[in-house]
Design a protein around this motif. Structure first.
Motif, PDB file in Angstrom:
ATOM      1  N   ARG A  22     -20.058 -31.891  15.020  1.00 24.40           N
ATOM      2  CA  ARG A  22     -20.917 -32.343  16.118  1.00 24.40           C
ATOM      3  C   ARG A  22     -20.114 -32.673  17.373  1.00 24.40           C
ATOM      4  N   VAL A  23     -18.796 -32.605  17.254  1.00 25.24           N
ATOM      5  CA  VAL A  23     -17.956 -32.904  18.401  1.00 25.24           C
ATOM      6  C   VAL A  23     -17.275 -31.620  18.847  1.00 25.24           C
ATOM      7  N   GLU A  24     -17.484 -31.272  20.118  1.00 23.28           N
ATOM      8  CA  GLU A  24     -16.823 -30.100  20.681  1.00 23.28           C
ATOM      9  C   GLU A  24     -15.453 -30.523  21.227  1.00 23.28           C
ATOM     10  N   VAL A  25     -14.396 -29.817  20.810  1.00 19.47           N
ATOM     11  CA  VAL A  25     -13.033 -30.129  21.241  1.00 19.47           C
ATOM     12  C   VAL A  25     -12.592 -29.067  22.243  1.00 19.47           C
ATOM     13  N   ARG A  26     -12.170 -29.529  23.437  1.00 19.46           N
ATOM     14  CA  ARG A  26     -11.663 -28.631  24.460  1.00 19.46           C
ATOM     15  C   ARG A  26     -10.228 -29.035  24.795  1.00 19.46           C
ATOM     16  N   VAL A  27      -9.365 -28.041  24.864  1.00 20.05           N
ATOM     17  CA  VAL A  27      -7.959 -28.282  25.200  1.00 20.05           C
ATOM     18  C   VAL A  27      -7.649 -27.540  26.490  1.00 20.05           C
ATOM     19  N   ASP A  28      -7.164 -28.252  27.496  1.00 20.89           N
ATOM     20  CA  ASP A  28      -6.855 -27.654  28.798  1.00 20.89           C
ATOM     21  C   ASP A  28      -5.444 -28.089  29.181  1.00 20.89           C
ATOM     22  N   LEU A  29      -4.463 -27.230  28.922  1.00 20.73           N
ATOM     23  CA  LEU A  29      -3.062 -27.554  29.172  1.00 20.73           C
ATOM     24  C   LEU A  29      -2.434 -26.457  30.013  1.00 20.73           C
ATOM     25  N   PRO A  30      -1.778 -26.798  31.120  1.00 26.30           N
ATOM     26  CA  PRO A  30      -1.145 -25.771  31.964  1.00 26.30           C
ATOM     27  C   PRO A  30       0.094 -25.190  31.276  1.00 26.30           C
ATOM     28  N   ASP A  31       0.467 -23.995  31.735  1.00 26.75           N
ATOM     29  CA  ASP A  31       1.608 -23.314  31.118  1.00 26.75           C
ATOM     30  C   ASP A  31       2.949 -23.873  31.588  1.00 26.75           C
ATOM     31  N   ASP A  32       2.978 -24.497  32.763  1.00 30.38           N
ATOM     32  CA  ASP A  32       4.261 -24.923  33.341  1.00 30.38           C
ATOM     33  C   ASP A  32       4.543 -26.405  33.097  1.00 30.38           C
ATOM     34  N   MET A  33       4.067 -26.905  31.991  1.00 31.91           N
ATOM     35  CA  MET A  33       4.294 -28.323  31.690  1.00 31.91           C
ATOM     36  C   MET A  33       5.766 -28.563  31.377  1.00 31.91           C
ATOM     37  N   SER A  50     -12.229 -33.957  25.249  1.00 31.69           N
ATOM     38  CA  SER A  50     -11.359 -33.127  26.082  1.00 31.69           C
ATOM     39  C   SER A  50      -9.935 -33.662  26.000  1.00 31.69           C
ATOM     40  N   ILE A  51      -9.001 -32.723  25.786  1.00 31.31           N
ATOM     41  CA  ILE A  51      -7.579 -33.065  25.777  1.00 31.31           C
ATOM     42  C   ILE A  51      -6.914 -32.254  26.878  1.00 31.31           C
ATOM     43  N   SER A  52      -6.264 -32.960  27.817  1.00 33.53           N
ATOM     44  CA  SER A  52      -5.612 -32.288  28.933  1.00 33.53           C
ATOM     45  C   SER A  52      -4.281 -32.968  29.197  1.00 33.53           C
ATOM     46  N   ALA A  53      -3.466 -32.303  29.980  1.00 32.84           N
ATOM     47  CA  ALA A  53      -2.156 -32.872  30.356  1.00 32.84           C
ATOM     48  C   ALA A  53      -1.824 -32.395  31.748  1.00 32.84           C
ATOM     49  N   ALA A  54      -1.045 -33.217  32.448  1.00 31.86           N
ATOM     50  CA  ALA A  54      -0.643 -32.872  33.810  1.00 31.86           C
ATOM     51  C   ALA A  54       0.653 -33.601  34.131  1.00 31.86           C
ATOM     52  N   ARG A  55       1.377 -33.029  35.058  1.00 38.18           N
ATOM     53  CA  ARG A  55       2.579 -33.717  35.573  1.00 38.18           C
ATOM     54  C   ARG A  55       2.134 -34.701  36.654  1.00 38.18           C
ATOM     55  N   ASP A  56       2.634 -35.945  36.588  1.00 40.43           N
ATOM     56  CA  ASP A  56       2.239 -36.982  37.532  1.00 40.43           C
ATOM     57  C   ASP A  56       3.470 -37.818  37.894  1.00 40.43           C
ATOM     58  N   SER A  57       3.403 -38.472  39.029  1.00 45.15           N
ATOM     59  CA  SER A  57       4.534 -39.288  39.516  1.00 45.15           C
ATOM     60  C   SER A  57       4.037 -40.674  39.890  1.00 45.15           C
ATOM     61  N   VAL A  58       4.868 -41.652  39.671  1.00 51.17           N
ATOM     62  CA  VAL A  58       4.595 -43.042  40.081  1.00 51.17           C
ATOM     63  C   VAL A  58       5.530 -43.350  41.250  1.00 51.17           C
TER      64      VAL A  58
END
Length: 940
Positions: free
Chosen positions: A667-678, A710-718
């Protein structure tokens, strides 16, 4: 053509003349003056210079168009401080202060006329101050070789002292005559021939004859019969013996009246000074006279006592400032014994140098105007320090002449007042107001209140007892943004937040009953923000006057302090739980190790029937769950031993996508969105997988009716120091897990990462999932942020530092190692008998020969006795030497000997990166893999 005499410089003035001015004239640089060098001076000028320098009489020569000044030693004394700078300077510049007086005289003598004056007075400056000076002089024009007036020659004499002395003499004579005229008894002056020289007013009042019939005639002629009387004999005796006499006698006037006279005669250089008075009624008035004299003495004594009792300095001077009286306070303060002196001497000796001139100027101005003398100056005490005094003197005028006869004054110590002047200003203002009329007081107070009303940064208002604004000050616009017209006529609760309405109403109702309420409430700023205001109010008539201070910043600081204290308590609680968790995990892992090892061995050997194998499976699953629980505890406590390295987050999430989908359910749809240049993240891959799985399970439980994960990842800076996760400045991989579930309110969100806090109900969760993820992120130098709203789902961001290392490309193998391979002898070291026994059984099943030791010291003795193992498996923390100490010893003694350290404790401090490690509890397959990896990495 001018007469020019050429001669050496030294011949201009006589070489034999040793006077100071002769030397100065010879040495002076005349080339810089209009006269030019001395060898070019006219003979007449040279002659005059020789004359004046050889004379003791003050002389000078003024030569040329500029009247250049040349003078002698005697004239230098007249110049005083103007000498020696005056030499060679224009005469009118030297005496610039009397230029207007000198110019007509100079112009006349330069026209060829001699000028002589016996007395001319100037006000000159020569000793640093202006002074009166008198001179007798003659100006004589001197012609040059061409017949013109080349200059003039002056012989002068300062007669200031003589003029002042004569003036004082005339003043003295005037004062004497005034004293004589002011006397209450008759006075007459007789010459040595008994001729009457003068009578005073009292004598003329006794006489009925005009003065011209008396003066110049002998006493015997004016008063017939007196020559042979007793008074005549005594007068002659006083004149001849030059001794005073006194006599009471009766004399009959020509008109037939008879009076008793008391006569006193005193020898004086001119003859006799005779005093007499009518004492006819003396006997009758003697008692009254004695009473009067006694009263006078008593009055003087009282005055002296009163003056000495006054705590201020009291003084009396004559019109010119000469002191006549000082009270005892003067001597007590200055230490100076009283003696007659002058105002100038007092200023020079006792007044501070910076105040002396102003004091004398003020006194002279008072003398000139006849007004009150007042000044503030510092007086030196006998200890040498200075204190400020207010000096005030008033003139006493002679009733007959109207002239100032004396100055009566007092010097009041105001030193403390001046030091506290700023603090006392308000008090002085109030004291002045008390002396004014009621109308002036009201006006001043109204003006002061209006000024405060307009300029005060505090809120000020007038409000009636119904709570309606009647007047507000401009601070309302500055603090709350409202113009006065937006407030006046409106009820106070239109601007107070609703929660504070009741308390505000109680305050102005209390004021209506005569109370003075104090109140803190919140106002809504015109821009919508809140302001805390502290009020003090007091009723006046049918209105209330209140003053409010904006304390929003103070409230904010208190809120920050409360928050910091709460964070400190939470940190202390977490630290205590972490320390407890570490110790519990150690013991729990030691308990689980033989349990899991035994069940694993029984399962692998196929012991028992189907029912027994189900029971063993269930027991093994429970033990694994306990193992996971311990790992979560360690992750929460940040004591889980990590093996961080570069991790390919995209590959790790992609590999786990199937497991996450199966765990989440259909009942739970899993989506993975990950860029190639991580970029690679710095993490422990096994712990990161567990953290991701925990987040997925939490998301599934938050969506009981299904939803989107939804599972995603991104490069981020503080880049800013303020960050919700309190991260250090730098670059991160932000791994986000988002669901569309029920979400959390603020109260639940605030406790989400607390250990053992759960919203799933009893038996449905340990409450350690988010705590474990938070602990893992913190251990890796990252952080965790959560955003959620009820009904809007939840997003969890896991911040991991970017790794500088390259990703290990071989991947991780999850296949169990072979368990049936004899590989040599193992030295097994553990202080726990049960753990050591279960580990020995695993190693035996793996095909190893086992030699056991209960401590590191026992293992070292075995090696020292010649035992040579192929592998060493040792516990980490044991009584005495640790497993790390044992590994270091074996490396030194037996280089290349593989050592595997196993530990059930949380801390692995001191374990070098090159030493293989295995955490308790473990299965035979995990032990086999660790040993196989250890053997493969060891040198052959």
């Amino acid at each position: 053509m001018n007469e020019i005499v050429h001669r050496p410089l030294g011949d201009v003035t006589p070489a034999s003349d040793g006077s100071d001015m002769a030397r100065r004239i010879r040495q002076h640089d005349w080339a810089t003056t209009p006269l030019g060098p001395q060898d070019g001076w006219p003979l007449s000028l040279v002659t005059l210079v020789g004359v004046i320098t050889g004379s003791n009489q003050p002389m000078f020569v003024a030569w040329g168009a500029d009247r250049t000044l040349i003078y002698n030693d005697a004239y230098a004394g007249i110049l005083a401080q103007k000498h020696p700078a005056a030499l060679g300077q224009p005469l009118l510049e030297v005496w610039d202060e009397i230029r207007d007086d000198l110019l007509p005289i100079v112009e006349r003598v330069c026209d060829g006329h001699a000028v002589q004056m016996d007395d001319i007075d100037f006000i000159i400056e020569r000793n640093g101050y202006k002074e009166e000076a008198h001179f007798a002089f003659s100006y004589t024009p001197v012609r040059d070789g061409a017949g013109g007036i080349g200059g003039f020659f002056c012989v002068c004499q300062e007669i200031t002292s003589q003029v002042l002395a004569e003036r004082r003499l005339r003043q003295s004579e005037t004062r004497l005559q005034g004293i004589l005229d002011g006397m209450g008894e008759a006075f007459g002056l007789l010459d040595r021939d008994f001729c009457i020289l003068t009578f005073n007013q009292a004598a003329l009042q006794i006489e009925s004859r005009p003065l011209n019939e008396i003066l110049g005639r002998s006493h015997w002629e004016v008063y017939p019969g007196s020559e042979n009387s007793e008074i005549g004999r005594l007068l002659r005796r006083a004149m001849s013996m030059r001794e005073p006499i006194a006599l009471e006698h009766r004399y009959s006037w020509q008109d037939g009246t008879a009076r008793w006279l008391e006569t006193r005669a005193y020898p004086v250089p001119e003859g006799l000074a005779v005093f007499w008075r009518d004492v006819t009624r003396r006997k009758n008035d003697e008692a009254e006279r004695h009473m009067t004299e006694n009263a006078l003495r008593e009055s003087e004594a009282r005055f002296r006592l009163m003056a000495d009792a006054v705590p201020q300095i009291v003084w009396i001077t004559d019109p010119e400032g000469r002191t006549e009286f000082f009270n005892k306070q003067w001597s007590d303060y200055t230490g100076a014994v009283y003696e007659p002196t002058t105002a100038a001497d007092i200023a020079a000796s006792f007044v501070h140098p910076d105040d002396a001139v102003a004091t004398l100027d003020a006194f002279n101005e008072a003398r000139a105007t006849g007004g009150t003398f007042q000044v503030e100056h510092r007086i030196r005490s006998k200890a040498g320090d200075y204190r400020w005094f207010l000096v005030r003197g008033v003139p006493y005028r002679d009733p007959r002449t109207g002239q100032i006869a004396r100055w009566f004054g007092a010097s009041v110590d105001i030193h403390d007042r001046r030091q506290a002047e700023a603090e006392l200003r308000a008090s002085e203002e109030r004291l002045r107001e008390l002396n004014e009329s009621l109308e002036a007081q009201v006006a001043e107070r109204t003006a002061e209140r209006d000024r405060m009303w307009e300029t005060s940064p505090d809120l000020m208002l007038v409000i009636d007892f119904e709570g309606v604004f009647r007047r507000v000050n401009p601070a309302w616009t500055m603090v709350l943004g409202y113009a006065p017209e937006e407030l006046i006529g409106h009820h106070v609760n239109e601007f107070v937040v609703p929660d504070d309405h009741d308390e505000t109403v109680e305050a102005y109702e209390f004021a209506a009953q005569g109370g003075s309420p104090r109140l803190i409430n919140r106002y809504r700023h015109k821009d919508g923000s809140l302001r805390w205001v502290s009020w003090t109010a007091a009723p006046a008539g049918d209105l209330t006057y209140a003053t409010g201070r904006d304390i929003t910043s103070e409230k904010d600081r208190q809120t920050e302090l409360d928050s910091a204290q709460e964070q400190l308590r939470q940190s202390q609680k977490m630290e205590a739980m972490g320390q407890l968790t570490g110790g519990v995990a150690h013991d729990f892992n030691n308990l689980l190790t033989p349990i899991i090892a035994s069940l694993d061995m029984l399962q692998r050997r196929g012991v028992g029937g189907e029912r027994e194998r189900r029971l063993m499976d269930g027991a093994l699953q429970s033990a694994e769950r306990a193992k996971v629980l311990v790992q979560r505890l360690l992750a929460f406590a940040r004591r889980q031993p990590l093996q961080p390295g570069p991790v390919d987050v995209k590959r790790l999430v992609t590999d786990m996508a199937g497991l996450i989908a199966s765990t989440s359910g259909p009942r739970v749809e899993v989506r993975v969105d990950l860029p190639d240049d991580m970029p690679p993240a710095l993490a422990d891959a096994n712990q990161l997988e567990m953290a991701l799985l925990n987040l997925a399970v939490n998301a599934r439980d938050a969506m009981p009716d299904g939803g989107l994960l939804s599972i995603s990842a991104a490069r981020d800076s503080v880049r800013e120091p303020r960050h919700p996760a309190k991260l250090r400045l730098g670059h991160y991989v932000r791994l986000s897990v988002r669901d569309t579930g029920t979400g959390m309110d603020q109260a639940t969100l605030a406790r989400a990462v607390e250990p053992f806090f759960s919203t799933k109900g009893i038996g449905r969760g340990t409450g350690l999932g988010l705590s474990m993820v938070h602990g893992l992120a913190s251990q890796l130098g990252g952080g965790l942020t959560i955003s959620s709203r009820p009904g809007a789902g939840t997003t969890v961001d896991l911040w991991l530092p970017i790794s500088a290392g390259a990703i290990f490309e071989e991947g991780r193998s999850h296949r169990p190692a072979s368990v049936a391979q004899a590989v040599g002898t193992v030295l097994l070291v553990d202080d726990e008998d049960i753990v050591r026994m279960s580990t020995a059984d695993m190693l035996t099943d793996l095909g190893y020969e086992i030699t056991e030791a209960r401590s590191a010291e026992e293992a070292m003795r075995l090696v020292e006795e010649g035992f040579r193992p192929d592998l060493v498996v040792t516990d980490h923390l044991m009584p005495g030497l640790s497993g790390v100490d044992l590994a270091r010893s074996f490396r030194a003694r037996l280089p290349g000997l593989p050592v595997l350290i196993v530990s059930g404790y949380a801390e692995m401090d001191g374990v070098a990166p090159g030493i293989a490690r295995l955490s308790k509890p473990f299965r035979a397959s995990e032990l086999a893999k660790s040993l196989a990896d250890l053997r493969s990495s060891s040198p052959a």
